[in-house]
Design a protein around this motif. Structure first.
Motif, PDB file in Angstrom:
ATOM      1  N   ALA A  45       0.837  -1.211   0.000  1.00  0.00           N
ATOM      2  CA  ALA A  45       0.000   0.000   0.000  1.00  0.00           C
ATOM      3  C   ALA A  45       0.867   1.254   0.000  1.00  0.00           C
ATOM      4  O   ALA A  45       0.571   2.232  -0.692  1.00  0.00           O
ATOM      5  N   THR A  46       1.960   1.217   0.745  1.00  0.00           N
ATOM      6  CA  THR A  46       2.863   2.371   0.802  1.00  0.00           C
ATOM      7  C   THR A  46       3.508   2.613  -0.564  1.00  0.00           C
ATOM      8  O   THR A  46       3.602   3.755  -1.021  1.00  0.00           O
ATOM      9  N   VAL A  47       3.929   1.548  -1.225  1.00  0.00           N
ATOM     10  CA  VAL A  47       4.545   1.681  -2.547  1.00  0.00           C
ATOM     11  C   VAL A  47       3.535   2.245  -3.542  1.00  0.00           C
ATOM     12  O   VAL A  47       3.871   3.119  -4.354  1.00  0.00           O
ATOM     13  N   GLU A  48       2.280   1.789  -3.491  1.00  0.00           N
ATOM     14  CA  GLU A  48       1.253   2.320  -4.386  1.00  0.00           C
ATOM     15  C   GLU A  48       1.025   3.810  -4.141  1.00  0.00           C
ATOM     16  O   GLU A  48       0.880   4.591  -5.072  1.00  0.00           O
ATOM     17  N   ALA A  49       0.993   4.210  -2.877  1.00  0.00           N
ATOM     18  CA  ALA A  49       0.789   5.622  -2.542  1.00  0.00           C
ATOM     19  C   ALA A  49       1.955   6.465  -3.045  1.00  0.00           C
ATOM     20  O   ALA A  49       1.767   7.554  -3.587  1.00  0.00           O
ATOM     21  N   LEU A  50       3.179   5.958  -2.871  1.00  0.00           N
ATOM     22  CA  LEU A  50       4.351   6.690  -3.351  1.00  0.00           C
ATOM     23  C   LEU A  50       4.362   6.772  -4.874  1.00  0.00           C
ATOM     24  O   LEU A  50       4.739   7.802  -5.441  1.00  0.00           O
ATOM     25  N   ALA A  51       3.958   5.709  -5.530  1.00  0.00           N
ATOM     26  CA  ALA A  51       3.898   5.718  -7.000  1.00  0.00           C
ATOM     27  C   ALA A  51       2.887   6.755  -7.478  1.00  0.00           C
ATOM     28  O   ALA A  51       3.127   7.461  -8.460  1.00  0.00           O
ATOM     29  N   ALA A  52       1.748   6.858  -6.794  1.00  0.00           N
ATOM     30  CA  ALA A  52       0.742   7.855  -7.173  1.00  0.00           C
ATOM     31  C   ALA A  52       1.282   9.270  -6.989  1.00  0.00           C
ATOM     32  O   ALA A  52       1.047  10.148  -7.825  1.00  0.00           O
ATOM     33  N   LYS A  53       2.031   9.492  -5.912  1.00  0.00           N
ATOM     34  CA  LYS A  53       2.615  10.821  -5.685  1.00  0.00           C
ATOM     35  C   LYS A  53       3.706  11.120  -6.700  1.00  0.00           C
ATOM     36  O   LYS A  53       3.928  12.264  -7.055  1.00  0.00           O
ATOM     37  N   VAL A  56       3.944  12.536 -11.796  1.00  0.00           N
ATOM     38  CA  VAL A  56       3.934  13.984 -11.976  1.00  0.00           C
ATOM     39  C   VAL A  56       2.961  14.387 -13.086  1.00  0.00           C
ATOM     40  O   VAL A  56       2.238  15.373 -12.955  1.00  0.00           O
ATOM     41  N   LYS A  57       2.922  13.611 -14.147  1.00  0.00           N
ATOM     42  CA  LYS A  57       2.047  13.948 -15.273  1.00  0.00           C
ATOM     43  C   LYS A  57       0.583  13.978 -14.833  1.00  0.00           C
ATOM     44  O   LYS A  57      -0.146  14.927 -15.139  1.00  0.00           O
ATOM     45  N   GLU A  62      -4.238  17.049 -13.312  1.00  0.00           N
ATOM     46  CA  GLU A  62      -5.298  17.318 -12.339  1.00  0.00           C
ATOM     47  C   GLU A  62      -5.279  18.783 -11.911  1.00  0.00           C
ATOM     48  O   GLU A  62      -6.320  19.439 -11.830  1.00  0.00           O
ATOM     49  N   ALA A  63      -4.092  19.319 -11.671  1.00  0.00           N
ATOM     50  CA  ALA A  63      -3.971  20.725 -11.275  1.00  0.00           C
ATOM     51  C   ALA A  63      -4.429  21.644 -12.404  1.00  0.00           C
ATOM     52  O   ALA A  63      -5.121  22.643 -12.167  1.00  0.00           O
TER      53      ALA A  63
END
Length: 139
Positions: A45-53, A56-57, A62-63
């Motif tokens: 779960a931590t790796v998935e969260a870091l990958a989402a962060k 950058v694209k 989204e921004a």
């Protein structure tokens, strides 16, 4: 080793339920395996969260989407305000022409100062329309 002690870290009844940790203390192997499984799941779960962060694209898109949406909303509000001001000036102009023109100009100047974006866009569109008409009329 006595007959009562487990051989090779295994008890005679439960298979590999307990093992020795090298210091003579018994360790619950099943509990360790469960803890390892929980740790792996947490790391996943931590790796998935870091990958989402780290994406950058996707974050930039989204921004940009939220900025465009906010800009459209502000522009729509500005256009609505201009329409309300124009309608008010039109009514006042029919009632008292000179005073209406002066008051209307003051309100438009104030509106342009408070919300310049719609005025800039509107002015640019008017200039563009005039240039297109001049070019079409010229040829």
């Amino acid at each position: 080793m006595t007959a009562a002690e487990p051989r090779h870290g295994r008890s005679g009844q439960g298979g590999d339920r307990y093992s020795h940790n090298g210091h003579g203390a018994a360790v619950d192997v099943a509990a360790l395996r469960e803890e390892i499984a929980r740790t792996r799941a947490g790391l996943g779960a931590t790796v998935e969260a870091l990958a989402a962060k780290a994406d950058v694209k996707a974050r930039a898109q989204e921004a940009m989407h939220s900025s465009v949406t906010a800009a459209r909303l502000r522009m729509r509000e500005g256009v609505e305000q201009v329409a309300v001001n124009a309608a008010y000036v039109g009514r006042e102009l029919r009632t008292n022409p000179r005073r209406s023109v002066e008051d209307g100009l003051r309100r438009m100047v104030r509106s342009a100062r408070e919300r310049p974006a719609p005025w800039v866009v509107g002015s640019a569109l008017l200039i563009l329309a005039a240039l297109i008409r001049y070019r079409n009329h010229r040829t």
